[in-house]
Design an enzyme around this catalytic site. Sequence first.
Site, short mmCIF file in Angstrom:
data_model
loop_
_atom_site.label_atom_id
_atom_site.label_comp_id
_atom_site.label_asym_id
_atom_site.label_seq_id
_atom_site.Cartn_x
_atom_site.Cartn_y
_atom_site.Cartn_z
CG HIS A 181 -1.83 1.19 1.42
ND1 HIS A 181 -3.23 1.10 1.13
CD2 HIS A 181 -1.64 2.31 1.71
CE1 HIS A 181 -3.78 2.12 1.13
NE2 HIS A 181 -2.73 3.14 1.72
CD GLU A 182 1.55 3.28 3.75
OE1 GLU A 182 1.62 4.27 2.96
OE2 GLU A 182 0.52 3.12 4.39
CD GLU A 194 -4.57 7.04 1.67
OE1 GLU A 194 -4.11 5.99 1.57
OE2 GLU A 194 -3.84 7.93 2.30
#
Length: 819
Positions: free
Chosen positions: A479-480, A502
Site C-alpha cells: 500500500h505504501e 488512498e
Amino acid sequence: MDTKLDPSRDDLPLMANTSHILVKHYVLDLDVDFESQIIEGTIVLFFESGNRFQKQSGSTKEPCRSESNEACRFRMPEPCHSPVTDTRTFSSKTRSNDFTICGKGEKDTSGKDGNHDNWEQASGISSSKYCCDTGNHGSEDFLLVLDCCDLSVLKVEEVDVAAVPGIEKLTRSPKLTVVSEELRNQIVCELVTLPADRWREQLDYYARCSQAPGCGELLFDTDTWSLQIRKTGAQTATDFPHAIRIRYSTKPQGRSVTWTSDQSGRPCVYTMGSPINNRALFPCQEPPVAMSTWQATVRAAASFVVLMSGENSAKPTQLREGCSSWHYYVTMPMPASTFTIAVGSWTEMKPETCSSNDLAAERSLSPSEADFRYVGICGHMEYPCRFQNPSATTQEIIPHRVFAPVCLKAACQETLLQLVPPCLSAAHRVLGTHPFSRLDILIVPGNFPSLGMASPHIIFLSQSVLTGNSHLCGTRLCHEIAHAWFGLAIGARDWTEEWLSEGFATHLEDVFWAKAQQLDPHEAQEQQELKACLRWCRLQDEVRNSPEEMQVLRPNKEKTGHVSDSGSSVVKHGLNPEKVFMQVHYLKGYFLLRFLAQRLGDDTYFAFLRKFVHTFHGQLILSQDFLQMLLENIPEEKRLELSVENIFRDWLESSGIPQPLQRERQAGAECGLARQVSVEVEKWIRMNRRPRKRKRRETEQVFEKLLPDQLVLLLEHLLEQKTLNPRTLQSLERAYRLTQQDAEVRHRWCELIIKHKYTKAYKDVERFLQEDQAMGIYLYGELMVSEDSRQQQVARRCFELTKEQMDRSSAQVVAEMLF
C-alpha cells in the site's frame, strides 16, 4: 486575521498567497534538541514571481518567468540602500556540509515568548491592517503570507545572494560592483531556472546563497495560521526579495512534530501528515500547487540517526562535542506537506544473505507490461526525471534501507526485511519505473496513529504490522509503495480528493501483493475477491456510523480545485479529528477503481494505468483528469453510459454506498475462500448451541486452517451472533491461536471479547490498546458503549497508561469517548 477555528468542526485554512509568489526551493539548517524538545535554526526560501501575479496586480514591471532563462534579463544595477544585518547571527552552524561545532547560536530575544512582532516596533503600523493585503493595492506594500502554526519566529531578513563568491557566473557579468534589489532578484531568478542537467551546481548555489549575509530585516507578524512578511516600499511580488531567511524554533506541543520514546525507551521525534501538515515544522506554502525542492542539514547528538525525505542515503558527518550532521536533498518538486523527518536511535537492519530477490536484474517483459517504456518529453516542470533515464526504467528493486528500534530488530529481520525486494519488484512489474531513486523504511514508535505513511524516499510503518505472519506486513508495505506513484509522484491538486491517493493505493496493494507472493491468476483472483468482501463489510459499517457530509469524496463538487485570487483555500473537514480514522475515501475509491478495472478488463486497465502514470507523473491532478483519459481509452461498446458526470454523481459527489456498487454486490456470487469461511462459521454456530455436557459418541469438530483474511471474515460473521458462550470463545482462540495472529485478526478477537464480556480475555484487549495504538481507537468506544463498569475501567486504565504518549488526535477522540 487571528482566525480561531473549532477543530472539531472547521475546515483547515491554507493561507499562503501562492497566486502571487511561489517558493521554488527551501534550505533548512536545523538543530534537534531532545532536552528542550525543540527544533531550531534557519530556513531560507527562494521565490519565483510570475505571470499570475502580474495579471492580478496590474504591475507594469516585467516579472521573471520560469519558462526560460532568457526571460531574466539584467538591467543596470542601482545602489543598495538596505542596512546590513549583524553577521553575528550567522554562526558556523549555518555552514552546510562542513560543520565544526554543534552550538545553538544566538537567539533573538527582542520578542516575548518567541514572537518578534517588529512590525509595530519598527513602523508603528497596526499589523492587522496589512493582513489581507496580499497583492498590489495602490501604494501599500506587498504582503507575503506563509502557512505557519505553533512556531516561534525570531527574525526574518533578506539574503544578499549577490555577496556569494562566484555568483557573477549566473549574471553573465564579469564583476558585480553595485548591487540592487533588482539584481539580487534576477540572480535568484536565474538560479531557480537553471536546467535540470545542472542540478548539482544548482544545489551548491542554493547552499552557498543560504549562508550569505543578510541585507536588511523584514517586517513580520504571526497569527494562528500564518506568518506575514513585508518590506517597506516593495509594492509587488516582483519587487519583494526573492531570497529570505527566517530564524525560528518549533514548540514542544507543535502539531506537526511528535516528541516521544521508541519501543526501547529511547527519545525520538518524527513528523507526519498531521491535520495541519508541516506548518508547525517550518514556515512554508502548504497549498499543493506550491511544488518546491529542498535540501536540509540537521544536527543532533551523535547517538541519533536522522532520516528524511531525500534522494541521497545520507551518512553522518561527525562534529565536535558529540554531535553529528546529516544532509539530504531532493531535486523533484513536490508539495511541502510531503517533507518528513525522523530522528531517533534507530538501528539499520542488514539482510543476512543476498537472495535472488535482491538483484535488480533485467528480465524480459510480457506484452502487457512492456508498454510502460515510453519515450518522449515529460509533461511536468523540468527536473532530473527517472522516467527519462533508461537504466532507471529497468530497475525493479531500488536501493533500500530498513530501520527500527533495537528491540524490534529480530522481528524486522524475520518479517519486513524479506518482503521489501519482492514487493518493490511487484510494483515495478505493474506500474513500471519507480518514481524515486531509493527508499528508507522505518518502524515508528507505538503511538503512531496509523499502520503506515508514505513520503518521498521514506515509509513509516507501525509496529503492529510485525506481529503474526507476513500477510499484514506485506499488504501494508505494498500500500505504501503504491503511494510513490499515487499520492507523491502524482498528487491531488485539491486535498479534498483524497481518493486519488488512498483509493489507488488500496486497489494496487492487492495487485502488488499477489505478484509479490507469485500467486497464479486463480489464487490472486480468489484473494482479491475475499478482500473485496471484507472491504464491503467495512464500507457498510463506515456509512452507518459516520456523518453523511464526511462520506462524500468530492465535497467541493464543481468548485474542486478552485482557490481565491491570492491562492488561499481551505481543506474541507481538515481539522476534524475523527476524519483521520475514517476509511470512506479509501474504500469508495477502491471500489470505484475495481468497478472500472472490471469494465475494461485487467490487461487493458493496467496498460492504461501505466500510460496514465507516464503522462501525469510529476504533476497534480483532479478527478476529471484521470476519468477523462480513462474514458478516452475505453472502446465505445464498453462504456455503457459511463461518463465523467455519471461517475461524479454516483461515486464521488454522493454520500452513502454508490448504486452501481450495491447492484454488483447483490448480484455477485461468493468466492471460494468466502464460501469456505461460511462453512466454518456454521460449525462454530452449531458448537455454540451444544449443551455443556456432550454425549460420548459425539465426534470432536474439525476446523479448517484459514488464511488471515479468512480469519478476519470468520470473526466478522461471528460478531453478528447475538451470544457466544465462554466455552465457544475459548475454543475459538485455541483453534486459531488468535492472540498470535496479526493485528487485523486480533482486533476482531478483541471486539468479540468486549461484545460477549469474556472477562477471562480482557488482558488481550488491554494489550491491544497499549501495543496497537494504530488500530485501537474503535475499541475504546466499544468498551464505553456497553455501559459495563468493568469494561469502562479497562478503557480508562489503558488510556491513563498511554495518553501522555498517544497521538494528539487519537487522545482527543478517546477523551471525548471516556469523559
